[in-house]
Design an enzyme around this catalytic site. Structure first.
Site, PDB file in Angstrom:
ATOM      1  N   THR A 189      -9.022   6.258  -1.641  1.00  0.00           N
ATOM      2  CA  THR A 189     -10.350   5.657  -1.761  1.00  0.00           C
ATOM      3  C   THR A 189     -11.407   6.718  -1.461  1.00  0.00           C
ATOM      4  O   THR A 189     -12.545   6.598  -1.918  1.00  0.00           O
ATOM      5  CB  THR A 189     -10.514   4.470  -0.792  1.00  0.00           C
ATOM      6  OG1 THR A 189      -9.956   4.824   0.477  1.00  0.00           O
ATOM      7  CG2 THR A 189      -9.821   3.235  -1.320  1.00  0.00           C
ATOM      8  N   LYS A 192     -15.281   7.617  -3.052  1.00  0.00           N
ATOM      9  CA  LYS A 192     -16.500   7.901  -2.270  1.00  0.00           C
ATOM     10  C   LYS A 192     -17.092   9.243  -2.677  1.00  0.00           C
ATOM     11  O   LYS A 192     -18.315   9.408  -2.765  1.00  0.00           O
ATOM     12  CB  LYS A 192     -16.176   7.904  -0.771  1.00  0.00           C
ATOM     13  CG  LYS A 192     -15.764   6.533  -0.252  1.00  0.00           C
ATOM     14  CD  LYS A 192     -15.017   6.581   1.078  1.00  0.00           C
ATOM     15  CE  LYS A 192     -14.253   5.281   1.270  1.00  0.00           C
ATOM     16  NZ  LYS A 192     -13.239   5.347   2.338  1.00  0.00           N
ATOM     17  N   HIS A 204       0.805  -1.226   0.000  1.00  0.00           N
ATOM     18  CA  HIS A 204       0.000   0.000   0.000  1.00  0.00           C
ATOM     19  C   HIS A 204       0.830   1.263   0.000  1.00  0.00           C
ATOM     20  O   HIS A 204       0.272   2.361   0.139  1.00  0.00           O
ATOM     21  CB  HIS A 204      -0.925   0.054   1.218  1.00  0.00           C
ATOM     22  CG  HIS A 204      -1.970  -1.012   1.246  1.00  0.00           C
ATOM     23  ND1 HIS A 204      -3.259  -0.811   0.845  1.00  0.00           N
ATOM     24  CD2 HIS A 204      -1.897  -2.312   1.626  1.00  0.00           C
ATOM     25  CE1 HIS A 204      -3.950  -1.924   0.987  1.00  0.00           C
ATOM     26  NE2 HIS A 204      -3.138  -2.860   1.456  1.00  0.00           N
ATOM     27  N   LYS A 219      -9.025  13.477   4.692  1.00  0.00           N
ATOM     28  CA  LYS A 219      -8.092  12.341   4.658  1.00  0.00           C
ATOM     29  C   LYS A 219      -7.098  12.566   5.790  1.00  0.00           C
ATOM     30  O   LYS A 219      -7.102  13.629   6.415  1.00  0.00           O
ATOM     31  CB  LYS A 219      -7.355  12.292   3.322  1.00  0.00           C
ATOM     32  CG  LYS A 219      -6.751  13.648   2.892  1.00  0.00           C
ATOM     33  CD  LYS A 219      -6.144  13.608   1.507  1.00  0.00           C
ATOM     34  CE  LYS A 219      -7.131  13.667   0.376  1.00  0.00           C
ATOM     35  NZ  LYS A 219      -7.243  12.463  -0.388  1.00  0.00           N
TER      36      LYS A 219
HETATM   37  C1  26Q Z   1       3.425   0.644  10.500  1.00  0.00           C
HETATM   38  C2  26Q Z   1       4.365   0.354  11.485  1.00  0.00           C
HETATM   39  C3  26Q Z   1       4.331   1.008  12.706  1.00  0.00           C
HETATM   40  C4  26Q Z   1       3.319   1.927  12.955  1.00  0.00           C
HETATM   41  C5  26Q Z   1       2.373   2.208  11.977  1.00  0.00           C
HETATM   42  C6  26Q Z   1       2.447   1.570  10.741  1.00  0.00           C
HETATM   43  C7  26Q Z   1       1.437   1.886   9.692  1.00  0.00           C
HETATM   44  C8  26Q Z   1       0.094   1.907   9.999  1.00  0.00           C
HETATM   45  C9  26Q Z   1      -0.845   2.222   9.040  1.00  0.00           C
HETATM   46  C10 26Q Z   1       1.821   2.164   8.397  1.00  0.00           C
HETATM   47  C11 26Q Z   1       0.869   2.463   7.435  1.00  0.00           C
HETATM   48  C12 26Q Z   1      -0.477   2.498   7.741  1.00  0.00           C
HETATM   49  C13 26Q Z   1      -1.531   2.831   6.785  1.00  0.00           C
HETATM   50  C14 26Q Z   1      -1.353   3.032   5.497  1.00  0.00           C
HETATM   51  C15 26Q Z   1      -2.458   3.416   4.598  1.00  0.00           C
HETATM   52  O1  26Q Z   1      -3.560   3.697   5.037  1.00  0.00           O
HETATM   53  N1  26Q Z   1      -2.213   3.429   3.292  1.00  0.00           N
HETATM   54  C16 26Q Z   1      -3.242   3.803   2.330  1.00  0.00           C
HETATM   55  O2  26Q Z   1      -3.865   2.611   1.884  1.00  0.00           O
HETATM   56  C17 26Q Z   1      -5.002   2.908   1.085  1.00  0.00           C
HETATM   57  C18 26Q Z   1      -5.680   1.602   0.739  1.00  0.00           C
HETATM   58  O3  26Q Z   1      -4.922   0.912  -0.207  1.00  0.00           O
HETATM   59  C19 26Q Z   1      -4.605   3.692  -0.156  1.00  0.00           C
HETATM   60  O4  26Q Z   1      -5.775   4.074  -0.839  1.00  0.00           O
HETATM   61  C20 26Q Z   1      -3.799   4.932   0.218  1.00  0.00           C
HETATM   62  O5  26Q Z   1      -3.304   5.556  -0.953  1.00  0.00           O
HETATM   63  C21 26Q Z   1      -2.656   4.548   1.140  1.00  0.00           C
HETATM   64  O6  26Q Z   1      -1.976   5.707   1.583  1.00  0.00           O
END
Ligand code: 26Q
Length: 811
Positions: free
Chosen positions: A653, A657, A357, A545
């Site tokens: 996403t 929406k 992602h 967002k």
């Molecule tokens: C990882 C390790 C330690 C702490 C936190 C994290 C962590 C937590 C959540 C790293 C990333 C996330 C979330 C990422 C995210 O939401 N990415 C999004 O995913 C969507 C679904 O595919 C995409 O539409 C977005 O473009 C993308 O940014």
């Protein structure tokens, strides 16, 4: 089709719950008791379906998918489940007879906020779609006691408050104490040789944590399939260590209990920045180990052997956060069922699939090896062996390319690179939009593509559009049904039938009336929560967002400051009234993101206090952006701001929406915006900004000089001056520095200044287009009509086909 209930049956069921759970009759019950009883009745109906369905699944012995994710963002469940089961009318009437309004009950439910943003919401949209498509697919995650923090804005600053959602939200959770699992942390490994001269590793002196399943049932629309989202809660096997307690070591005696309970306490609120924290590693291993053990046990009950595990079980890894499923399955196969390495590895690889992602390097998980080894010694030894074999293979394939071998290594420079472990093991890897999938193939995983090109694929994200259209925007949904029939609720591609009405002025007029009503509904909320009166005839320009520099909320604010400057210079300037609506949480420790929130809020005040501008320019910063708030905002938007720097947003996403609710995208050629452009055509979207290749070229050539814009572009110079002089009395020095200061190569990493002119021009086009009511209406109806492709049902069918190899249960 689902069992139909009469009003009386539902009424009796609610009365039964009131009596047996709360000892009350309907006439003396509190609102909370009625709410909970209603939820319990819905839950019962789902359980009945679940059981019926389970017999079917068991007799078919088909493959099932397990979607592992550190995050799920279901939002509220009551309305969704009632909608999915198509039982709203009977519930409405039954509740009416108790003098209750169903809408009031819906509003009582807290959001289950077990995620940060896009990735977590996607996971929930996918569970909905899996059930809707009649497939067996379940989620696994953590039952965080506290979900994503509640955001308050005080004195224009973000304050975080705990989110104790379980208070009312636990009504949907069914605890399964008899299916608890043990998870082991720390300790040491010992080599023991058996009588055949075979070495076995014994894990000793570990700390045990118990995982208790809390199951949430998942419905799909018009489907009898009910799946499960299993959330693990951590507890300790001992309450206090009496031995230590007896010796007077009171604090020490409770340490182990505390260690266990803290694991599922709280969701990490960072979403694009990774730090090597031991609690995060423990959270990951905790839910992975419990889930994998449960899966293996269940498989053995069904089939009596693990040899066919991969034929019946698919384990999907949602970003790298659940990567430990790979070594954990290896551990179970090797240590508990005495499989040989090669056989175990083959089965594990055929079981695992992985979605990436993000390509942002600060969001890629790289765990410090020493920390990992200390917390999870057995898993570490397995990853070391995976890496050793991987390195041998790399030596053979790329003998003359050390740089590439290092880049592809699983352990390198004292770090475990989780993405490489995923790609090495998974038999399918996908990105989340066409552009993103291309970038991961060409950049992030290029070496792997050379070895196994067929492993890589794309599945563009999708949304549970019935939640975002039918439930969030009932007026629009009813109108579409009036025009085209109800088929679009089952097949989103039928929305395309709306194209017939593009030239129909009556239809366009009705659509604009519905939009206006939704804008008034949001305006009422804004009046109540922000005490700002907004004009429903102004353009509602929406950017909602997570707050991150790459998403460039700052570019949006730059445009607003520019408009302000122009109005101050020429108060008679003809500017079409706009309401800029923001919603965004910043990670608690992300200073720059918090500064940007502050800037938005101070600007909002400055505009509001200025009689010259306040009727034409407004900023509303809505606090605590969440799934429920999104459901209120999306239907009211005219403009959808999707303005990330090209190459940075994997998909997005929210863009989908907003599109399905008739907002027009103002966006860069990034993520799924590219596919929105393909769907609606150039004349129904506003595209601006540098392209991925152009950004790349500028970076490579090292010619970017953001500070030059401050001298050469008078609009930018004036904005910087405004921020330097102070906005609502505050000088935003850190923001200015981040864009221009130090003449360093890191200034304005996300090209806010480089894209400013192009954005400003696109915004002028937006204003002009909006003033042509017919043209705007046609753009809007086209966006709705062409949004069907972004249904999560489509995404899930692609996953089922290209990645998981599963079919609907009844096929
Ligand atoms: C990882 C390790 C330690 C702490 C936190 C994290 C962590 C937590 C959540 C790293 C990333 C996330 C979330 C990422 C995210 O939401 N990415 C999004 O995913 C969507 C679904 O595919 C995409 O539409 C977005 O473009 C993308 O940014």
């Amino acid at each position: 089709m689902i069992n139909k209930f009469t009003v009386n049956e539902i009424k009796e069921r609610i009365e039964e719950k009131l009596l047996h759970h709360f000892g009350r009759e309907a006439k003396s019950a509190t609102k909370h008791q009625i709410y909970k009883s209603t939820c319990l009745v819905v839950r019962d109906i789902m359980s009945e379906l679940w059981n019926k369905n389970h017999d079917l699944i068991d007799s078919h012995k088909q493959k099932q998918i397990y979607y592992l994710s550190m995050e799920f963002l279901p939002g509220t469940s009551l309305k969704n489940n009632i909608f999915n089961l198509e039982i709203e009318n009977v519930f409405k009437e039954a509740l009416n007879e108790f003098g209750e309004n169903i809408e009031t009950l819906y509003e009582m439910e807290p959001d289950a906020g077990l995620g940060n943003g896009g990735l977590g919401r996607l996971a929930s949209c996918y569970l909905d779609a899996i059930a809707t498509c009649g497939m067996a697919g379940h989620g696994f995650s953590i039952c965080y006691e506290y979900g994503i923090f509640k955001q308050k804005i005080k004195d224009c600053k973000q304050i975080e408050e705990p989110d104790d959602w379980l208070n009312l939200g636990d009504i949907w959770l069914i605890p399964k104490y008899d299916e608890a699992e043990e998870v082991h942390f720390g300790g040491k490994l010992e080599e023991v040789w058996d009588e055949n001269g075979k070495m076995k590793l014994i894990h000793r002196d570990y700390t045990t944590v118990i995982g208790i399943p809390k199951d949430m049932l998942i419905t799909g629309y018009g489907s009898e399939v009910v799946n499960t989202l299993r959330l693990w809660k951590s507890t300790s096997p001992i309450s206090i260590n009496m031995e230590l307690f007896a010796k007077g070591k009171y604090l020490k005696s409770m340490e182990e209990k505390h260690f266990a309970e803290v694991i599922s306490k709280i969701l990490y609120p960072e979403d694009a920045h990774v730090e090597g924290k031991s609690l995060r590693i423990m959270q990951q291993y905790f839910f992975i180990s419990a889930s994998m053990q449960a899966l293996v046990k269940r498989h053995l009950i069904r089939f009596g052997t693990l040899d066919n595990f991969h034929e019946k079980v698919g384990v999907h890894i949602n970003d790298t956060h659940p990567t430990m499923a790979i070594p954990e399955l290896m551990r179970i196969f090797l240590d508990e069922y005495e499989y040989e390495w090669d056989k175990a590895w083959e089965i594990v690889c055929k079981t695992i699939t992985y979605t990436n992602h993000t390509i942002m390097s600060e969001a890629l998980e790289k765990w410090p090896e020493d920390l990992f080894a200390k917390l999870l010694p057995r898993l570490h030894s397995i990853v070391v062996e995976i890496n050793r074999r991987h390195t041998v293979m790399l030596m053979r394939e790329f003998p003359n390319n050390e740089a590439l071998r290092n880049e592809m290594a699983i352990i390198y420079d004292g770090k475990l690179k989780m993405a490489n472990l995923c790609v090495a093991a998974a038999h399918k890897v996908n990105g989340v939009s066409a552009l993103h999938s291309k970038i991961i193939k060409e950049k992030l995983f290029n070496g792997f593509v050379k070895l196994t090109p067929d492993k890589f694929t794309n599945v563009t994200n999708g949304i549970a559009y019935r939640r975002w259209l039918c439930q969030a925007n009932p007026k629009l949904s009813d109108f579409i049904e009036e025009l085209c029939g109800s088929e679009f609720k089952y097949n989103a591609m039928n929305l395309e039938n709306l194209m017939k009405y593009k030239e129909d002025s009556n239809v366009l007029e009705r659509l604009s009336i519905i939009k206006r009503e939704n804008k008034i509904r949001l305006a009422d909320y804004i009046k109540k929560h922000n005490n700002i009166i907004v004009n429903p005839d102004s353009i509602f320009d929406v950017q909602v967002k997570r707050l991150h520099e790459y998403k460039r909320q700052l570019l949006n604010l730059f445009h607003i400051m520019d408009l302000y400057n122009q109005l101050k210079e020429n108060p008679n300037k003809d500017i079409y009234p706009r309401t800029f609506i923001f919603g965004a949480k910043a990670a608690a420790g992300y200073h720059m993101a918090k500064q940007i929130i502050s800037l938005a809020c101070h600007l909002s005040k400055m505009l509001e206090d200025d009689p010259v501008v306040r009727d034409r320019l407004k900023i509303v910063f809505l606090e605590n952006y969440s799934v429920s708030l999104a459901e209120l905002i999306m239907p009211a938007a005219d403009v959808s701001e999707q303005i990330s720097l090209a190459g940075k947003e994997a998909s997005g996403t929210g863009n989908m929406k907003l599109m399905i609710n008739g907002a027009i995208t103002l966006g860069t050629m990034d993520g799924a915006n590219v596919e929105i452009l393909n769907a609606v055509g150039n004349e129904n979207i506003f595209i601006f900004g540098l392209l991925v290749d152009e950004v790349e070229k500028i970076i490579q050539s090292g010619i970017y000089r953001p500070w030059a814009y401050c001298h050469e572009n008078k609009y930018i110079a004036n904005i910087i001056k405004l921020m330097t002089d102070g906005i609502d009395g505050i000088v935003f020095g850190d923001i200015i520095n981040s864009l221009t200061a130090g003449y360093n190569s890191n200034a304005d990493q996300y090209f806010v200044l480089a894209d400013f002119d192009s954005y400003k021009m696109a915004q002028e086009d937006v204003s002009l287009a909006y003033q042509n009511k017919t043209k705007w209406g046609q753009m809007s109806i086209t966006n709705i009509a062409k949004s069907g492709i972004f249904s999560a049902d489509r995404s899930i069918k692609e996953y089922a086909d290209k990645i998981w190899g599963i079919k609907p249960i009844n096929d």
